[in-house]
Design a protein around this motif. Structure first.
Motif, PDB file in Angstrom:
ATOM      1  N   ALA A   1       0.813  -1.217   0.000  1.00 10.61           N
ATOM      2  CA  ALA A   1       0.000   0.000   0.000  1.00 10.61           C
ATOM      3  C   ALA A   1       0.843   1.261   0.000  1.00 10.61           C
ATOM      4  O   ALA A   1       1.967   1.286   0.498  1.00 10.61           O
ATOM      5  CB  ALA A   1      -0.917  -0.002   1.226  1.00 10.61           C
ATOM      6  N   GLU A   2       0.265   2.310  -0.563  1.00  8.05           N
ATOM      7  CA  GLU A   2       0.822   3.654  -0.474  1.00  8.05           C
ATOM      8  C   GLU A   2      -0.347   4.633  -0.455  1.00  8.05           C
ATOM      9  O   GLU A   2      -1.452   4.298  -0.876  1.00  8.05           O
ATOM     10  CB  GLU A   2       1.766   3.947  -1.642  1.00  8.05           C
ATOM     11  N   ARG A   3      -0.106   5.823   0.052  1.00  8.63           N
ATOM     12  CA  ARG A   3      -1.168   6.831   0.145  1.00  8.63           C
ATOM     13  C   ARG A   3      -0.992   7.866  -0.963  1.00  8.63           C
ATOM     14  O   ARG A   3       0.120   8.201  -1.343  1.00  8.63           O
ATOM     15  CB  ARG A   3      -1.122   7.536   1.492  1.00  8.63           C
ATOM     16  N   ASP A   4      -2.146   8.372  -1.419  1.00  4.41           N
ATOM     17  CA  ASP A   4      -2.110   9.400  -2.446  1.00  4.41           C
ATOM     18  C   ASP A   4      -3.383  10.235  -2.364  1.00  4.41           C
ATOM     19  O   ASP A   4      -4.458   9.773  -2.756  1.00  4.41           O
ATOM     20  CB  ASP A   4      -1.977   8.769  -3.836  1.00  4.41           C
TER      21      ASP A   4
ATOM     22  N   GLN B   1      -5.919   5.180  -0.556  1.00  2.70           N
ATOM     23  CA  GLN B   1      -4.942   4.133  -0.292  1.00  2.70           C
ATOM     24  C   GLN B   1      -4.811   3.372  -1.611  1.00  2.70           C
ATOM     25  O   GLN B   1      -5.786   2.792  -2.094  1.00  2.70           O
ATOM     26  CB  GLN B   1      -5.463   3.206   0.805  1.00  2.70           C
TER      27      GLN B   1
ATOM     28  N   ALA C   1      -7.717   1.219  -5.764  1.00  6.55           N
ATOM     29  CA  ALA C   1      -7.713   2.228  -4.711  1.00  6.55           C
ATOM     30  C   ALA C   1      -8.903   2.034  -3.788  1.00  6.55           C
ATOM     31  O   ALA C   1      -9.963   1.565  -4.218  1.00  6.55           O
ATOM     32  CB  ALA C   1      -7.765   3.629  -5.325  1.00  6.55           C
TER      33      ALA C   1
ATOM     34  N   THR D   1     -10.748   4.255  -0.281  1.00  8.78           N
ATOM     35  CA  THR D   1     -10.714   5.440   0.552  1.00  8.78           C
ATOM     36  C   THR D   1      -9.942   5.086   1.816  1.00  8.78           C
ATOM     37  O   THR D   1     -10.142   4.004   2.384  1.00  8.78           O
ATOM     38  CB  THR D   1     -12.155   5.872   0.903  1.00  8.78           C
ATOM     39  N   ILE D   2      -9.067   5.978   2.268  1.00 11.22           N
ATOM     40  CA  ILE D   2      -8.266   5.694   3.462  1.00 11.22           C
ATOM     41  C   ILE D   2      -9.187   5.350   4.627  1.00 11.22           C
ATOM     42  O   ILE D   2     -10.128   6.091   4.930  1.00 11.22           O
ATOM     43  CB  ILE D   2      -7.351   6.881   3.803  1.00 11.22           C
TER      44      ILE D   2
END
Length: 161
Positions: A59-62, A66, A151, A153-154
């Motif tokens: 995972a990475e955030r943008d 997520q 993706a 949503t966080i």
């Protein structure tokens, strides 16, 4: 409750693999029976089947999302023997059959990626015959590996941004 985005992706991938039959224009019938994870399966009744093994996400955030990358392995098993039109038992050439299976899986999964609207990217990352069979072996194992990017949503695996 609704399925997570990850579960929806896995179900969609399973559907793409299930489409791999000669009736649908493929070379093999490894889509006749598709299972998630390893299960006891009856090769006598189908002659060919597949297992789907989703891996752990990276995972990475943008910007509030997520971005997840999930490796997925598809393992196809095919009998090395069949009957001709006269009922005689004949064997497949394992190398040729293996390439047909691999080609079918790549075509179905990567070629069908546009049908999965919740996926940002889907790529073939490698595969082939897992282990060439000895003359006395009855089945051929072929593996195809894919990476699926999607993706959420966080903090909410049930929705996408």
């Amino acid at each position: 409750m609704a399925d997570t985005i990850r579960e929806q992706v896995i179900q969609a991938l399973k559907g793409l693999v299930e489409y791999v039959t000669t009736v649908n224009g493929y070379n093999t019938n490894v889509g006749n029976a598709v299972y998630r994870g390893l299960v006891n399966a009856d090769m006598e009744s189908t002659g060919a089947l597949s297992f789907i093994f989703p891996g752990q996400d990276a995972a990475e955030r943008d910007m509030g999302a997520q971005i997840l990358t999930m490796p997925v392995e598809v393992a196809a098993i095919h009998s090395l023997w069949t009957k001709d039109n006269d009922g005689n038992i004949v064997s497949y050439n394992a190398s040729i059959l293996g390439e047909e299976i691999l080609g079918d899986l790549i075509r179905a999964v990567v070629g069908g990626r546009d049908d999965i609207n919740i996926v940002e990217d889907l790529a073939y990352t490698g595969g082939g015959i897992s282990d060439y069979p000895a003359p006395e072996d009855q089945v051929l194992w072929v593996q195809a590996n894919f990476e699926v990017v999607y993706a959420i949503t966080i903090g909410d695996p049930y929705s996408q941004p």
